[in-house]
Enzyme design. Sequence first.
Site, PDB file in Angstrom:
ATOM      1  CG  ASP A   1      -9.456  -0.096   5.556  1.00 19.25           C
ATOM      2  OD1 ASP A   1      -9.183  -0.510   4.419  1.00 19.25           O
ATOM      3  OD2 ASP A   1      -8.727  -0.255   6.557  1.00 19.25           O
TER       4      ASP A   1
ATOM      5  CD  GLN B   1      -3.457  -4.433   6.562  1.00 21.58           C
ATOM      6  OE1 GLN B   1      -3.642  -3.331   6.037  1.00 21.58           O
ATOM      7  NE2 GLN B   1      -3.833  -5.552   5.979  1.00 21.58           N
TER       8      GLN B   1
ATOM      9  CE  LYS C   1      -3.820  -2.435   2.258  1.00 26.38           C
ATOM     10  NZ  LYS C   1      -4.610  -2.703   3.479  1.00 26.38           N
TER      11      LYS C   1
HETATM   12  N1  GUN Z   1      -6.776  -6.925   6.357  1.00 25.59           N
HETATM   13  C1  GUN Z   1      -7.108  -7.599   5.243  1.00 25.59           C
HETATM   14  N2  GUN Z   1      -7.672  -6.758   4.341  1.00 25.59           N
HETATM   15  C2  GUN Z   1      -7.696  -5.534   4.908  1.00 25.59           C
HETATM   16  C3  GUN Z   1      -8.158  -4.265   4.468  1.00 25.59           C
HETATM   17  O1  GUN Z   1      -8.687  -4.098   3.367  1.00 25.59           O
HETATM   18  N3  GUN Z   1      -7.985  -3.251   5.360  1.00 25.59           N
HETATM   19  C4  GUN Z   1      -7.439  -3.427   6.589  1.00 25.59           C
HETATM   20  N4  GUN Z   1      -7.338  -2.363   7.376  1.00 25.59           N
HETATM   21  N5  GUN Z   1      -7.009  -4.595   7.018  1.00 25.59           N
HETATM   22  C5  GUN Z   1      -7.138  -5.647   6.185  1.00 25.59           C
END
Ligand code: GUN
Length: 296
Positions: free
Chosen positions: A119, A96, A52
């Site tokens: 998110d 995350q 990311k």
């Molecule tokens: N863990 C797995 N996918 C995601 C996501 O799209 N966002 C976040 N914050 N954690 C994740």
Amino acid sequence: MVLLDGKELSQQICQGISRSVGNSVRSGKRKPHLVAVLVGGNAASRTYVSAKAKACEAVGFRSTVIHKSAAIAEEELLCVVSELNRDEGVDGFIVQLPLPAHVDATRVIQAIDPQKDVDGFHPTNVGKLVLGLDTFIPATPYGILELIRHYEIPTAGSRVVVVGRSDIVGKPIGILMSRKAYPGNATVTLCHSQTRNVGELTRQADIVITALGVPGFLTADRIKAGSVVIDVGISRVADPSKKSGYRLVGDVDFEAVRQKVSHITPVPGGVGPMTIAMLLKNTLQAYESHAAAVGK
Ligand code: GUN
């Protein structure tokens, strides 16, 4: 058979984002800024967060990773969230998941300012999504919608079977595919661990979306000829021939299923890169709303 190429489409989306950032920066504005909070050393989470951050830099965003120990107290993590909420230099941030077991992830998500929740996990944003109001669409379901739109896959009146009821993928994509819009207007069945005879349901589906993390789950005998298969699963399986010692596989028995379908996403290179592109898109949206709100 058409391969739903998420790598290619995500690059196109990122080019659009990059142009937009370039225009803003040339007009004197600061760069959009995304922060990722990473707690602990979960290998997959570290990989996702660094992907990311790399993607942010590629489109001209500023990115910051705040790495905290797995032993962090919940209250300390809530303080990090509250500082990010207040920080005028941060447009959006993510925490995350998964978080360590001693931290209540729901409490942490609820502490995020919904306007910075790129998110789309905060209950306010989930509620807006359910009601069909403007909000941040969670990145993975958003990526699936964009793949369907780009490849002009018809969805109205079609039978969609979603396998997996997670808050991040299964639930939101089920809601989005049943909304009164394109892509959507489908009749959605949401399957989970207590569903009896999943194969009977997936065999009736025009579109199957699997989000389980169980390699090889969707076999060729569980799908209808000519259907569309979207594979959200990403699992690591040991592969001594790779430098890393593993390779990534989805939930679909790809080699057999590809012979039978009209469209399919590969793993890797399908939904995965789309998820990152849509997170950037949400961050750009947060940046633009933020700039509009503060009159910059
Ligand atoms: N863990 C797995 N996918 C995601 C996501 O799209 N966002 C976040 N914050 N954690 C994740």
